[in-house]
Design a protein around this motif. Structure first.
Motif, PDB file in Angstrom:
ATOM      1  N   LEU A  24       0.823  -1.210   0.000  1.00 32.59           N
ATOM      2  CA  LEU A  24       0.000   0.000   0.000  1.00 32.59           C
ATOM      3  C   LEU A  24       0.856   1.260   0.000  1.00 32.59           C
ATOM      4  O   LEU A  24       0.563   2.229  -0.714  1.00 32.59           O
ATOM      5  CB  LEU A  24      -0.925  -0.015   1.217  1.00 32.59           C
ATOM      6  CG  LEU A  24      -2.047  -1.060   1.178  1.00 32.59           C
ATOM      7  CD1 LEU A  24      -2.695  -1.197   2.561  1.00 32.59           C
ATOM      8  CD2 LEU A  24      -3.093  -0.692   0.139  1.00 32.59           C
ATOM      9  N   ALA A  25       1.931   1.247   0.792  1.00 29.14           N
ATOM     10  CA  ALA A  25       2.799   2.420   0.849  1.00 29.14           C
ATOM     11  C   ALA A  25       3.475   2.667  -0.494  1.00 29.14           C
ATOM     12  O   ALA A  25       3.526   3.811  -0.986  1.00 29.14           O
ATOM     13  CB  ALA A  25       3.842   2.241   1.949  1.00 29.14           C
ATOM     14  N   ALA A  26       4.001   1.615  -1.106  1.00 25.60           N
ATOM     15  CA  ALA A  26       4.688   1.776  -2.386  1.00 25.60           C
ATOM     16  C   ALA A  26       3.723   2.201  -3.482  1.00 25.60           C
ATOM     17  O   ALA A  26       4.062   3.021  -4.346  1.00 25.60           O
ATOM     18  CB  ALA A  26       5.385   0.470  -2.767  1.00 25.60           C
ATOM     19  N   ALA A  33       3.884  10.046  -7.366  1.00 30.91           N
ATOM     20  CA  ALA A  33       4.996  10.440  -8.231  1.00 30.91           C
ATOM     21  C   ALA A  33       4.525  10.738  -9.649  1.00 30.91           C
ATOM     22  O   ALA A  33       5.153  11.529 -10.363  1.00 30.91           O
ATOM     23  CB  ALA A  33       6.052   9.336  -8.256  1.00 30.91           C
ATOM     24  N   CYS A  34       3.406  10.123 -10.039  1.00 29.70           N
ATOM     25  CA  CYS A  34       2.856  10.350 -11.381  1.00 29.70           C
ATOM     26  C   CYS A  34       1.707  11.353 -11.372  1.00 29.70           C
ATOM     27  O   CYS A  34       1.002  11.513 -12.374  1.00 29.70           O
ATOM     28  CB  CYS A  34       2.398   9.027 -11.982  1.00 29.70           C
ATOM     29  SG  CYS A  34       3.753   7.877 -12.341  1.00 29.70           S
ATOM     30  N   GLY A  35       1.510  12.022 -10.238  1.00 23.82           N
ATOM     31  CA  GLY A  35       0.498  13.055 -10.145  1.00 23.82           C
ATOM     32  C   GLY A  35      -0.921  12.561 -10.074  1.00 23.82           C
ATOM     33  O   GLY A  35      -1.856  13.281 -10.453  1.00 23.82           O
ATOM     34  N   LEU A  71       3.953   4.281 -13.898  1.00 19.31           N
ATOM     35  CA  LEU A  71       3.438   3.855 -12.598  1.00 19.31           C
ATOM     36  C   LEU A  71       4.142   2.585 -12.120  1.00 19.31           C
ATOM     37  O   LEU A  71       4.518   2.472 -10.944  1.00 19.31           O
ATOM     38  CB  LEU A  71       1.934   3.611 -12.683  1.00 19.31           C
ATOM     39  CG  LEU A  71       1.041   4.846 -12.707  1.00 19.31           C
ATOM     40  CD1 LEU A  71      -0.381   4.457 -13.126  1.00 19.31           C
ATOM     41  CD2 LEU A  71       1.014   5.529 -11.338  1.00 19.31           C
ATOM     42  N   ALA A  72       4.317   1.645 -13.026  1.00 17.53           N
ATOM     43  CA  ALA A  72       4.988   0.399 -12.654  1.00 17.53           C
ATOM     44  C   ALA A  72       6.434   0.661 -12.243  1.00 17.53           C
ATOM     45  O   ALA A  72       6.916   0.116 -11.241  1.00 17.53           O
ATOM     46  CB  ALA A  72       4.935  -0.590 -13.820  1.00 17.53           C
ATOM     47  N   ASP A  73       7.119   1.511 -12.997  1.00 12.88           N
ATOM     48  CA  ASP A  73       8.510   1.837 -12.647  1.00 12.88           C
ATOM     49  C   ASP A  73       8.582   2.541 -11.299  1.00 12.88           C
ATOM     50  O   ASP A  73       9.469   2.263 -10.480  1.00 12.88           O
ATOM     51  CB  ASP A  73       9.129   2.726 -13.724  1.00 12.88           C
ATOM     52  CG  ASP A  73       9.387   1.975 -15.026  1.00 12.88           C
ATOM     53  OD1 ASP A  73       9.425   0.729 -14.997  1.00 12.88           O
ATOM     54  OD2 ASP A  73       9.549   2.645 -16.069  1.00 12.88           O
ATOM     55  N   ALA A  74       7.638   3.463 -11.066  1.00 17.13           N
ATOM     56  CA  ALA A  74       7.634   4.197  -9.797  1.00 17.13           C
ATOM     57  C   ALA A  74       7.338   3.262  -8.627  1.00 17.13           C
ATOM     58  O   ALA A  74       7.894   3.419  -7.533  1.00 17.13           O
ATOM     59  CB  ALA A  74       6.605   5.324  -9.847  1.00 17.13           C
ATOM     60  N   ALA A  78       9.809   2.656  -5.482  1.00 14.46           N
ATOM     61  CA  ALA A  78       9.344   2.900  -4.116  1.00 14.46           C
ATOM     62  C   ALA A  78       9.515   1.658  -3.250  1.00 14.46           C
ATOM     63  O   ALA A  78       9.923   1.751  -2.083  1.00 14.46           O
ATOM     64  CB  ALA A  78       7.880   3.337  -4.130  1.00 14.46           C
ATOM     65  N   PHE A  79       9.217   0.498  -3.805  1.00 16.14           N
ATOM     66  CA  PHE A  79       9.340  -0.736  -3.035  1.00 16.14           C
ATOM     67  C   PHE A  79      10.802  -1.015  -2.707  1.00 16.14           C
ATOM     68  O   PHE A  79      11.148  -1.395  -1.578  1.00 16.14           O
ATOM     69  CB  PHE A  79       8.738  -1.901  -3.819  1.00 16.14           C
ATOM     70  CG  PHE A  79       8.198  -2.995  -2.951  1.00 16.14           C
ATOM     71  CD1 PHE A  79       6.862  -3.014  -2.589  1.00 16.14           C
ATOM     72  CD2 PHE A  79       9.020  -4.005  -2.486  1.00 16.14           C
ATOM     73  CE1 PHE A  79       6.349  -4.016  -1.778  1.00 16.14           C
ATOM     74  CE2 PHE A  79       8.522  -5.020  -1.690  1.00 16.14           C
ATOM     75  CZ  PHE A  79       7.184  -5.021  -1.327  1.00 16.14           C
TER      76      PHE A  79
END
Length: 229
Positions: A24-26, A33-35, A71-74, A78-79
Motif C-alpha cells: 500500500l505504501a509503495a 509520483a505520477c500526479g 506507474l509500474a517503474d515508480a 518505491a518498493f
C-alpha cells in the motif's frame, strides 16, 4: 509417507508473508509520483498477485500504456527504496505458523517446495534471504520471467523444472488468480483465508478447500496425500 515426489507451490504476498503495509505504501508513492490520487486500499489489495502491467491496467484503466509503465517503474522504485533505506523497518513478516510448516515440509525427502509469485525475482530473493528461506524452495517462478497469473506458465515451469507430475502437485494461494492458474495447469489448489481475496471467491474459482490457519493447511496436505497418493 512414501511414493512419488510431491510438489507444493506457494504464492508469497498474502499467503506466506503479510506484505500489505509495504504494498500500500509503495503504491501510494507511485501514484503520487505520477500526479495521480492513490487507489483505495481495497482496490490495491484486490490486484496483489498480478504482474505490474496487469495490476496497473486495473488500477488506472483510463491511463495510456506510457503512464501505466511509469506507474509500474515508480512502484518498483518505491518498493526497493523501502527495503534499502536505513531504518526502513522490518521485512514483511511471515504469517503465523508458516515458518514451522515450511521447515517441516522442506525436511521431508518426498516433498519439494516452490514459489509462484507476482513478485520480481529480485524481490523474492531478498525476501528469502531476510527470512532464511534460500534453501527451502527448489523452484522460484516470478513475474519477470513468466506471463502474469492466472496464466498457467509459472506452474507449468515449476513442474518441468522439478519433474513432478501435475497430479502430484498442489498450489497454495490467497487469490483467485492463484486458484485459476493452478486449475489451468491441471494441479490442485488450496486457498488460504488470511490473504487478500475472501474464501467464498477462492472456492468459486475452484479451490478444493480453503483453510484458516497454518495447522489446518498442514492437515489439508496430509488428507490430500493420503487420499489421492
Amino acid at each position: 509417507m512414501s511414493g512419488p515426489l510431491r510438489l507444493v507451490l506457494f504464492d508469497v504476498d498474502g499467503t506466506l508473508v503479510d506484505s500489505q503495509h509495504a504494498i500500500l505504501a509503495a503504491m501510494g508513492e507511485a501514484f503520487a509520483a505520477c500526479g495521480l490520487a492513490a487507489p483505495a486500499r481495497e482496490a490495491v489489495l484486490s490486484i496483489v498477485g498480478l504482474s505490474l502491467p496487469q495490476a496497473m491496467a486495473r488500477l488506472a484503466p483510463e491511463a495510456d500504456d506510457g503512464l501505466r509503465g511509469r506507474l509500474a517503474d515508480a512502484y518498483r522504485e518505491a518498493f526497493f527504496a523501502q527495503r534499502s533505506a536505513p531504518g526502513g523497518g522490518p521485512p514483511s513478516p511471515l504469517f503465523p505458523g508458516m515458518r514451522a510448516l515450511l521447515d517441516d515440509l522442506a525436511a521431508r525427502p518426498e516433498v519439494l517446495l516452490g514459489v509462484a509469485t507476482g513478485k520480481a525475482r529480485r524481490g523474492l530473493d531478498h525476501l528469502c534471504a531476510v527470512h532464511g528461506l534460500e534453501a527451502h524452495f527448489v523452484t522460484r517462478q516470478t513475474a519477470d520471467l513468466n506471463p502474469s497469473k492466472p496464466h498457467p506458465a509459472m506452474v507449468l515451469a515449476a513442474l518441468a523444472e522439478t519433474g513432478v507430475e501435475p497430479r502430484h502437485a498442489v498450489m497454495v494461494g490467497d487469490t483467485t488468480f492463484d486458484v485459476e492458474m493452478a486449475r489451468a495447469a491441471g494441479v490442485r489448489a488450496i486457498g488460504v483465508g488470511w490473504g487478500y481475496h475472501d474464501g467464498a471467491a477462492l472456492a468459486a474459482a475452484g479451490a478444493e478447500r480453503v483453510v484458516a490457519s497454518a495447522p489446518e493447511l498442514r492437515t489439508a496436505f496430509e488428507q490430500i496425500w493420503e487420499a489421492a497418493w
